[in-house]
Every structure is written in structure tokens, then in C-alpha cells.
Design an enzyme around this catalytic site. Structure first.
Site, PDB file in Angstrom:
ATOM      1  N   GLU A  40       0.818  -1.207   0.000  1.00 14.95           N
ATOM      2  CA  GLU A  40       0.000   0.000   0.000  1.00 14.95           C
ATOM      3  C   GLU A  40       0.854   1.260   0.000  1.00 14.95           C
ATOM      4  O   GLU A  40       0.512   2.250  -0.642  1.00 14.95           O
ATOM      5  CB  GLU A  40      -0.947   0.006   1.211  1.00 14.95           C
ATOM      6  N   CYS A  90     -19.173   2.098 -17.480  1.00  9.22           N
ATOM      7  CA  CYS A  90     -20.422   1.974 -16.728  1.00  9.22           C
ATOM      8  C   CYS A  90     -21.219   0.734 -17.112  1.00  9.22           C
ATOM      9  O   CYS A  90     -21.953   0.174 -16.290  1.00  9.22           O
ATOM     10  CB  CYS A  90     -21.275   3.230 -16.916  1.00  9.22           C
ATOM     11  N   CYS A 141     -25.963   3.801  -8.976  1.00  8.66           N
ATOM     12  CA  CYS A 141     -25.129   4.990  -9.200  1.00  8.66           C
ATOM     13  C   CYS A 141     -25.999   6.196  -9.539  1.00  8.66           C
ATOM     14  O   CYS A 141     -26.613   6.265 -10.614  1.00  8.66           O
ATOM     15  CB  CYS A 141     -24.136   4.731 -10.325  1.00  8.66           C
TER      16      CYS A 141
END
Length: 500
Positions: free
Chosen positions: A138, A298, A307
Site C-alpha cells: 500500500e 459503466c 449509481c
């Protein structure tokens, strides 16, 4: 589930308790983590479209100045208090988003080395190793693409497979391994954190303890705690900011502290108690591979039905696009600086087995332990005013700087040549540094050992590095570029001399 239009006109009333995600003593200023504020996945180079902003306010009753209504559990929301739609996920919404994300992640997650699990999931040693691997990955992934990080991560783990191994390393060794990744402060924090953990004798096992480790902020603490130790805490990076901003059509400034706090709260509502690490990784994975800044996919998004940004973009009279969320924020202008860089190449003659040998050494100077690129090695460099970038002025500035190294170039060296190599523009996040590079070729009169002994009392730390080890020496990307420029310049010189 009610339709989106119905949801716009129906108020959410009653008592809604949202547990705080951070202890009361935790300072709100620490909510802005490095990865959030600097993530390359959020573009902030253009102004919001005024027409789009007006349409957003009409459609969702949002304003860029709104402070979200987040009430601690000890103070329930009054029954007559109305929440705006972006203030929270309903229970049905949270359940639906969570289930869709986990199903998608189980099928589509990328195979990455830091996602490999070791042995029994409940074994203490396995959990600690997993925590270390998540932590390293990370930190490396902040400001750096996954494809680049994989090779660095694998080399790192071969060198320091556990946090206790890393704790025994020197800063110079860590910098050499980090060379090319940039943002070298991350490497310093990793080493400081490893030493702190080794001193305590155990790896912190929850987000609160992890935030006490030097260099670990909210984002990294949440990632390690949820992925390695299964703690139900949220993780918010640039990808998560984008996903949640689009899910809830949040039009407020993504860098504003109230917006950041709000998005952390929304991410906390989505955390799955049984699989918190997978849920957090699913959100980040979605932002990295599907819900991208410029060309979101999308059609293949597992949460497209939930959404609100996509719903708004599909209204007949709408001028809104999914990519309007989060709104773009103007970046601060980079300042332009100028520097004179002198690559000093010393040719040292010696005898080995009755044979004459000429070896090449480069002079490297260590940067101060604090500030930009702290503690890293570079060629002699001095900042100059723009009006003093002509060759004569730069050389005067450089000669004054070299005197501070306590090297008498007239007494100890013979000057063979001093030539202009060229210019290189190196771009930092907030600085554009134009480097004027020259090459100084010297021969020694008394040998390098004597010179290095003379420099021990110098305030500026320097050393000579053999040309055979320059490729493996930990240099910043800018200094590496300067070195390569010099190599190409010398190669052209030798080619020209051979022809003549």
C-alpha cells in the site's frame, strides 16, 4: 427498492444512528492522507462547468458549501430533521452495493503478489506476515501504478521478507532498493515504522494501534487492519473517493475537509463485517479498473443500478456526465526553479600486478536529512536565480559550493576538461526544476584515499563512487537522468575522437 425520482422527493426521517469511525480524540486534520490528496487517479486540472454545477444543484439539492449532517450515536437525529439524499446510504442501498461489489470482486480481482495468503488464516505468524506485505504494497502503491510496483515489491520481499528483517536495514540500503519509485519519504517512513514495530515486539493488530506507527495514517491503517486482521474499518483512497462521489452524486469539493470526512463515513457504512478487507479492496479495484477518471466503463460496472451520477446523466434534459463527479479542483501552480549541476568524473591512476590501471570515480554529495529528497545522493548541485543561468554565473556559483567540500581542486587535481552537457527539466509535484548540467573531468595528484580522509570533517557529506557501481547506486530519477545524459555525452565524445 423505490425509484431514483421517488427517492429525490421522499424525506428520510426518524432516528438514524451512525457510529463514529474514529475515536473522539482523533484529530480531524489527519483525515487527509497522502494517498487521498496526491492520488494521480483524481484529475484536478480544470474548473467545474458552471452549467453543470447549476444543473446538479437543481437535481440533487446539493451545494458545494454544504456540511454533511453526521450525528454521533449519542445524539440521534430529531424526528423532524430531514437528510439530503447524499448524506448516507439507506440500509437497502448499502446491502445491495455491498453484495454486488463482493460478487464482482470474487470473479474479477487481479492476481497480485501481495494478495497471496499464507497458510491458516488464523495463524498469528501468517497474519503478521500478511500485515507486513499489505503495508509495504500500500505504501508503494501511493502515487505509483500497479504495473510498476509489482517488480519493486517482489525484489523488496526477497531482500526483507519480514518486518524484523527490514528493521535491520540501513536507510541507504532502503533508498537503493526504492530508487526509481519516487516520493522517497515513503521509504523513510517504512524503515522508521519497521524499527518501531520491531522494538515493540509485535505487529499492531487494529487501526488505532497502527496509527501510532511512524508514517502510518488513516488510509494505511485501515487497509492493514481490514485486510490482514479482518477489522471492520473503512479505507478511502483516490479510487474510493471517485466511486462514492459517483454513487451518491456528491458535488462538493473532494479536498474539502468536511467532504473528506463525509466520504469516510459513507465508506464506513459499506464495510462488510464478515469480509471487510475484501470489500475495501473491491471498492479500490472498481475505481482502478472500471470507475476510472476519464472513461468509466459503466456498462460493466456491478453497481451501476445504484449509481446516482449515472442516473442523472441519463435524464432527458441533463447536461451532466458521470465524469463530473467528483468535481475537478484546480491544482496549485508549480514554481519554476533553476539549478547548476556539475558531474565530476575523477580518473585515478594506480598499479595492479605491475600493470598501469586507470579507474573512473564519480563524486556524489548527500542531501540534508530534512526537506526534499532528504538523505539521498546526488551530483553537486546548487540552486541559482533565473538571471544567473548563463554559463559564467553558474560556474562561479558551483565553484563556491565546491569549496565547502574542502576539496582543493587546484592542489589535489588536474583539470582535464569542463564542458556543457545540456539541460534537463525534472518535474516534482510542486516544482519544475530546470537543471543546467556540465561535466568536469579531473585526474588526481595524490590518490583518492588521501582526499576522502580530508573530507571527513566537512559539514557536507560526500563520497567517490566507482563507475562500475553507479548503475546499482540508489539515485533519484532526476539524477539518474543526468547521469544517463552524461554517459551519452561521453560516448559521443569518444566516438568523435576515434574517427579523428
Amino acid at each position: 427498492m423505490m425509484s431514483f425520482v421517488s427517492f429525490l422527493v421522499v424525506s428520510i426521517s426518524g432516528t438514524l444512528e451512525i457510529p463514529p469511525l474514529f475515536p473522539p480524540s482523533f484529530p480531524s486534520s489527519k483525515l487527509l492522507t497522502t494517498r487521498q490528496t496526491l492520488s494521480p487517479s483524481i484529475s484536478m486540472d480544470t474548473k467545474p462547468n458552471p452549467q453543470t454545477s447549476t444543473q446538479l444543484r437543481r437535481s440533487t439539492r446539493l451545494t458545494s458549501k454544504r456540511i454533511p449532517t453526521i450525528t454521533p450515536s449519542s445524539q440521534p437525529v430529531p424526528k423532524n430533521k430531514t437528510r439530503d439524499i447524499e448524506d448516507c446510504f439507506s440500509q437497502d442501498e448499502a446491502d445491495s452495493v455491498r453484495a454486488s461489489l463482493l460478487r464482482w470482486y470474487d470473479i474479477n480481482q487481479r492476481e497480485l503478489p501481495w494478495r497471496r495468503k499464507h497458510g491458516c488464516g488464523c495463524a498469528g505468524d501468517a497474519k503478521e506476515r500478511r500485515a507486513y506485505e499489505v503495508w509495504v504494497s500500500e505504501v508503494m502503491l501511493q502515487q505509483t501504478r500497479v504495473a510498476t510496483v509489482v517488480a519493486y515489491y517482489n525484489r523488496w520481499m526477497q531482500r526483507w521478507p519480514t518486518v524484523h528483517c527490514l528493521a535491520t536495514a540501513s536507510q541507504e540500503e532502503v533508498n537503493e532498493m526504492w530508487s526509481g519509485l519516487g516520493y522517497y519519504r515513503r521509504a523513510r517512513y517504512l524503515l522508521e515504522g519497521a524499527k518501531s514495530i520491531a522494538k515493540e515486539g509485535r505487529f499492531p493488530r487494529n487501526a488505532t494501534e497502527l496509527r501510532g506507527v511512524p508514517g502510518i495514517g488513516n488510509y494505511t491503517a485501515g487497509a492493514v487492519a481490514s485486510i490482514a486482521f479482518n477489522e471492520a474499518v473503512p479505507v478511502v483512497d483516490g479510487n474510493v473517493v471517485r466511486v462514492i462521489s459517483r454513487l451518491n452524486a456528491i458535488s462538493s469539493n473532494p479536498k474539502d475537509s468536511s467532504t473528506v470526512k463525509h466520504i469516510w463515513d459513507l465508506a464506513g457504512q459499506l464495510v462488510d463485517k464478515s469480509r471487510p478487507g475484501d470489500l475495501n479492496q473491491a471498492l479500490m479495484e472498481l475505481g482502478a479498473t472500471i470507475c476510472m477518471p476519464k472513461n468509466p466503463n459503466c456498462i460493466n460496472c456491478p453497481v451501476s443500478d445504484q449509481c446516482r451520477a449515472l442516473s442523472l446523466s441519463r435524464l432527458e434534459t441533463s447536461t451532466i456526465k458521470v465524469t463530473d463527479f467528483p468535481p475537478k479542483v484546480i491544482k496549485s501552480k508549480q514554481r519554476l526553479e533553476f539549478a547548476a549541476v556539475c558531474v565530476i568524473l575523477v580518473q585515478n591512476d594506480s598499479c595492479e600486478n605491475q600493470k598501469h590501471v586507470t579507474e573512473n570515480f564519480y563524486l556524489l554529495v548527500k542531501r540534508p536529512e530534512k526537506g526534499l529528497l532528504a538523505g539521498l545522493w546526488e551530483f553537486p548541485m546548487v540552486l541559482v536565480a533565473e538571471r544567473r543561468t548563463d554559463m559564467e554565473s553558474r560556474r562561479k556559483e558551483m565553484d563556491e559550493y565546491l569549496k565547502n567540500l574542502k576539496l582543493d581542486f587546484g592542489e589535489e587535481f588536474n583539470l582535464v576538461s569542463r564542458e556543457e552537457v545540456g539541460e534537463y527539466l525534472h518535474i516534482f509535484s510542486h516544482i519544475r526544476l530546470r537543471m543546467h548540467v556540465e561535466l568536469m573531468l579531473l585526474t588526481t595528484k595524490g590518490g583518492l584515499n588521501q582526499l576522502e580522509n580530508q573530507g571527513q570533517d566537512c559539514q557536507v557529506v560526500w563520497k567517490f563512487v566507482h563507475d562500475s557501481t553507479m548503475e546499482s547506486t540508489g539515485l533519484t530519477s532526476g539524477i539518474r537522468k543526468v547521469y544517463n545524459m552524461t554517459q551519452e555525452f561521453r560516448s559521443k565524445q569518444m566516438s568523435t575522437n576515434t574517427r579523428t
